[in-house]
Scaffold this motif. Structure first.
Motif, PDB file in Angstrom:
ATOM      1  N   GLY A 258       0.769  -0.974  -0.107  1.00 42.11           N
ATOM      2  CA  GLY A 258       0.072  -0.114   0.140  1.00 42.11           C
ATOM      3  C   GLY A 258       0.928   1.108  -0.027  1.00 42.11           C
ATOM      4  N   ILE A 259       0.508   2.383  -0.819  1.00 43.42           N
ATOM      5  CA  ILE A 259       1.320   3.447  -0.834  1.00 43.42           C
ATOM      6  C   ILE A 259       1.541   4.220   0.337  1.00 43.42           C
ATOM      7  N   GLU A 260       0.870   3.789   1.427  1.00 41.38           N
ATOM      8  CA  GLU A 260       0.918   4.528   2.780  1.00 41.38           C
ATOM      9  C   GLU A 260       1.962   3.875   3.502  1.00 41.38           C
ATOM     10  N   LYS A 261       2.861   2.861   3.199  1.00 40.58           N
ATOM     11  CA  LYS A 261       3.745   2.164   4.037  1.00 40.58           C
ATOM     12  C   LYS A 261       5.084   2.960   3.838  1.00 40.58           C
ATOM     13  N   VAL A 262       5.154   3.793   2.967  1.00 40.95           N
ATOM     14  CA  VAL A 262       6.653   4.481   2.638  1.00 40.95           C
ATOM     15  C   VAL A 262       7.017   5.343   4.039  1.00 40.95           C
ATOM     16  N   VAL A 263       8.410   5.328   4.519  1.00 37.69           N
ATOM     17  CA  VAL A 263       8.815   6.298   5.237  1.00 37.69           C
ATOM     18  C   VAL A 263       9.972   6.804   4.428  1.00 37.69           C
ATOM     19  N   PRO A 264      10.224   8.081   5.066  1.00 35.66           N
ATOM     20  CA  PRO A 264      11.226   8.769   4.090  1.00 35.66           C
ATOM     21  C   PRO A 264      12.556   8.235   4.338  1.00 35.66           C
ATOM     22  N   THR A 265      13.097   8.075   5.732  1.00 34.54           N
ATOM     23  CA  THR A 265      14.581   7.591   5.853  1.00 34.54           C
ATOM     24  C   THR A 265      14.709   6.428   7.040  1.00 34.54           C
ATOM     25  N   TRP A 266      16.022   6.164   6.925  1.00 37.05           N
ATOM     26  CA  TRP A 266      16.144   4.613   7.966  1.00 37.05           C
ATOM     27  C   TRP A 266      15.941   5.355   9.288  1.00 37.05           C
ATOM     28  N   ALA A 267      16.500   6.305   9.595  1.00 34.58           N
ATOM     29  CA  ALA A 267      16.259   6.981  10.936  1.00 34.58           C
ATOM     30  C   ALA A 267      14.742   6.815  11.330  1.00 34.58           C
ATOM     31  N   ASP A 268      13.787   7.207  10.544  1.00 32.03           N
ATOM     32  CA  ASP A 268      12.511   6.955  11.035  1.00 32.03           C
ATOM     33  C   ASP A 268      12.004   5.314  11.604  1.00 32.03           C
ATOM     34  N   LEU A 269      12.671   4.818  10.914  1.00 35.18           N
ATOM     35  CA  LEU A 269      12.568   2.927  11.309  1.00 35.18           C
ATOM     36  C   LEU A 269      12.985   2.902  13.060  1.00 35.18           C
ATOM     37  N   GLU A 270      13.641   3.493  13.535  1.00 41.45           N
ATOM     38  CA  GLU A 270      14.110   3.555  14.642  1.00 41.45           C
ATOM     39  C   GLU A 270      12.970   3.842  15.751  1.00 41.45           C
ATOM     40  N   VAL A 271      11.983   4.711  15.374  1.00 41.14           N
ATOM     41  CA  VAL A 271      10.737   4.822  16.202  1.00 41.14           C
ATOM     42  C   VAL A 271       9.774   3.548  15.866  1.00 41.14           C
ATOM     43  N   PHE A 272       9.626   3.296  14.610  1.00 42.47           N
ATOM     44  CA  PHE A 272       8.530   2.222  14.385  1.00 42.47           C
ATOM     45  C   PHE A 272       9.017   0.880  14.890  1.00 42.47           C
ATOM     46  N   LEU A 273      10.324   0.576  14.542  1.00 35.93           N
ATOM     47  CA  LEU A 273      10.786  -0.662  15.286  1.00 35.93           C
ATOM     48  C   LEU A 273      10.897  -1.129  16.657  1.00 35.93           C
ATOM     49  N   GLN A 274      10.594   0.097  17.400  1.00 40.41           N
ATOM     50  CA  GLN A 274      10.474  -0.025  18.595  1.00 40.41           C
ATOM     51  C   GLN A 274       8.925   0.028  19.102  1.00 40.41           C
ATOM     52  N   LEU A 275       8.130   0.693  18.348  1.00 43.15           N
ATOM     53  CA  LEU A 275       6.663   0.693  18.690  1.00 43.15           C
ATOM     54  C   LEU A 275       5.864  -0.567  18.148  1.00 43.15           C
ATOM     55  N   LEU A 276       6.343  -0.909  16.796  1.00 39.86           N
ATOM     56  CA  LEU A 276       5.444  -2.204  16.306  1.00 39.86           C
ATOM     57  C   LEU A 276       5.418  -3.351  17.250  1.00 39.86           C
ATOM     58  N   PRO A 277       6.846  -3.939  17.251  1.00 39.65           N
ATOM     59  CA  PRO A 277       6.788  -5.282  18.262  1.00 39.65           C
ATOM     60  C   PRO A 277       6.126  -5.381  19.543  1.00 39.65           C
ATOM     61  N   ARG A 278       6.340  -4.155  20.277  1.00 39.12           N
ATOM     62  CA  ARG A 278       5.857  -4.064  21.463  1.00 39.12           C
ATOM     63  C   ARG A 278       4.144  -3.911  21.585  1.00 39.12           C
ATOM     64  N   SER A 279       3.691  -3.289  20.530  1.00 34.50           N
ATOM     65  CA  SER A 279       2.166  -3.164  20.376  1.00 34.50           C
ATOM     66  C   SER A 279       1.741  -4.259  19.831  1.00 34.50           C
ATOM     67  N   SER A 280       2.440  -4.980  18.942  1.00 37.55           N
ATOM     68  CA  SER A 280       1.736  -6.142  18.291  1.00 37.55           C
ATOM     69  C   SER A 280       1.922  -7.541  18.935  1.00 37.55           C
ATOM     70  N   THR A 281       3.227  -8.169  19.178  1.00 36.94           N
ATOM     71  CA  THR A 281       3.351  -9.517  19.699  1.00 36.94           C
ATOM     72  C   THR A 281       3.689  -9.233  21.341  1.00 36.94           C
TER      73      THR A 281
END
Ligand code: SF4
Length: 486
Positions: A258-281
């Motif tokens: 989906g086109i909404e999955k894009v993030v501008p930079t690798w630095a943005d993943l620092e935030v999402f890769l902390q938020l996602l696993p804790r919130s999901s599994t």
């Protein structure tokens, strides 16, 4: 791995069609509520995930700051989505990949089917992907004579059971261990008749089935959790290692995103890769994070295609309130805390996106006219907002969609007529006085102070609840009798 299993169709289309047959949420929810086993399965599973999430979230002092950062990154990205997507296309192409743009589900399915056909393969292995479910890719491939094999354990259970997913993260959450064992014994030819419902035994049975597929499949289809525009890198996060196998072993990799999955930079993943696993599994980090950038000679798939899917997303983006739903990172935390989802399960929502986010995303993507009851599938308690790692204000989106649903109605609803009538009555002291006296007729239907059944159209109220009987005397009459004229 048995030959019969290898010949199994991707889905039984008739079953899928029946399961997808959209029914209004209230009717579907009523059926779900009558299934105590379903409620037990979902109640137990969501309580466990809630507990794990709460534990790992409490470990972080900066959880709220992370949420704010996730919200800010998403909002900023959406405001310049066209630029980020063009950059992503440029970088993927520069690194040997091919980018395709799909306006809708039919176009995306046509592109993927054509790409698989061009390889000469008649089967693909799949990484768990919501977006390919959204477009009905498995069914489209099956129609073209191409078998799609789900490799995520829960998706495999759903596929073998000729079922549909009922949870974003745990698609087979409505099944317990005993039911999964029965499905394996019935649908997985060669399954050991002595198979127990021990989780490890079930996982090992699935592993034995899937291994040969991993080793022989020439084409894989995946979704993507994120795409980094800066470098043209795609990411999939998962827990079982099946994704890593699909993303590395086949010759050709096709990613639908989906086109909404894009993030501008690798630095943005620092935030999402902390938020996602804790919130999901409810994990501190997910066991497998696979990232790939274009094609690397001699390493991994030698052909890479990225299909960027719109399918209603740009229309959602144009909705200044609704666009917030595109911030979703599909963690499923809102499902696990929702009192409505916990009681009805996911199938009642009639969409691949169930729960609170489904109640807003489905009407936004496909129109409120086809889903008028979904925005009402909520108590507006706000638990979804509190749990959402990117702070999507789902209750406000629900109210926004309720307003849109009301405006789109050709005829005013019974509720609107009742409200207009109440307004007219209350605008005049004389009319209000008479209405009070007339209401006393309701006492004719009362038993022991309660009205349990009223004639139509008022029966719409009493089918699900009762009402107190009107008092024998109105307040105005009491006042006149005891205090003189008002
Ligand atoms: S709306 Fe928020 S909580 Fe729900 S799935 Fe999306 S990111 Fe997760």
């Amino acid at each position: 791995m048995s030959e019969v299993f290898l010949g199994m169709p991707a889905h039984a289309p008739a079953d899928v069609a029946a399961l997808h047959a959209a029914r209004p949420f209230p009717a579907a929810a009523r059926d779900a509520l009558a299934d105590p086993q379903l409620r037990r399965n979902i109640g137990a599973a969501t309580a466990t995930i809630r507990g794990k999430r709460a534990h790992v979230v409490a470990e972080l002092d900066d959880w709220e700051q992370l949420r704010l950062a996730g919200q800010a990154v998403k909002a900023a990205t959406m405001s310049r989505l066209d630029e980020h997507l063009r950059r992503l296309e440029q970088e993927v192409t520069a690194r040997g990949g091919t980018v395709h743009w799909a306006r809708d589900a039919a176009e995306a399915n046509r592109i993927v089917t054509g790409l698989v056909r061009a390889t000469g393969a008649d089967e693909v292995v799949k990484v768990k992907s919501m977006v390919t479910q959204e477009i009905g890719l498995n069914e489209a491939l099956a129609e073209a004579g191409i078998a799609a094999w789900e490799t995520d354990l829960a998706e495999l259970i759903v596929q073998l059971g000729h079922d549909t997913p009922s949870h974003i993260l745990v698609p087979a959450i409505h099944r317990n261990r005993a039911e999964i064992r029965e499905i394996f014994l019935r649908e997985m030819p060669g399954a050991d008749p002595a198979l127990t419902d021990d989780p490890r035994a079930l996982a090992m049975a699935a592993r034995a089935h899937l291994r040969r597929k991993f080793l022989t499949a020439r084409v894989a289809v995946s979704g993507a959790n994120f795409a980094v525009a800066d470098t043209g890198t795609l990411l999939v996060v998962e827990s079982e290692g099946n994704g890593r196998m699909c993303l590395t072993l086949p010759d050709t990799l096709i990613t639908v995103m989906g086109i909404e999955k894009v993030v501008p930079t690798w630095a943005d993943l620092e935030v999402f890769l902390q938020l996602l696993p804790r919130s999901s599994t409810g994990e501190r980090m997910n066991p497998y994070t696979s990232a790939w950038t274009g094609v690397v000679p001699g390493d991994g798939p030698q052909e890479f295609h990225l299909v960027l899917l719109d399918n209603g997303r740009t229309a959602v983006l144009a909705d200044e309130v609704g666009r917030e739903a595109l911030h979703c990172i599909r963690c499923s935390a809102c499902l696990n805390v929702c009192p409505v989802y916990e009681r009805t399960g996911g199938h009642a929502y009639g969409s691949v996106y169930p729960g609170p986010i489904g109640a807003v995303l489905t009407p936004l993507l496909t129109g409120t006219a086809g889903n008028p009851s979904l925005p009402y599938a909520s108590t507006l308690c706000g638990a979804c907002f509190d749990a959402c790692p990117v702070r999507i204000d789902i209750p406000s989106l629900l109210v926004h969609l309720r307003s849109r649903t009301t405006q789109e109605r050709a005829l005013p609803s019974a509720e609107a007529v009742a409200m207009a009538a109440a307004s007219w009555v209350m605008a005049s002291p004389w009319r209000f006085g008479w209405a009070g006296r007339l209401a006393r007729l309701g006492r004719l239907f009362a038993r022991r102070g309660r009205i349990r059944r009223l004639p139509p159209p008022l029966s719409a109220w009493t089918t699900a609840r009762d009402a107190p009987a009107p008092p024998p005397q109105t307040f105005r009459d009491w006042w006149r009798e005891n205090r003189g004229q008002p």
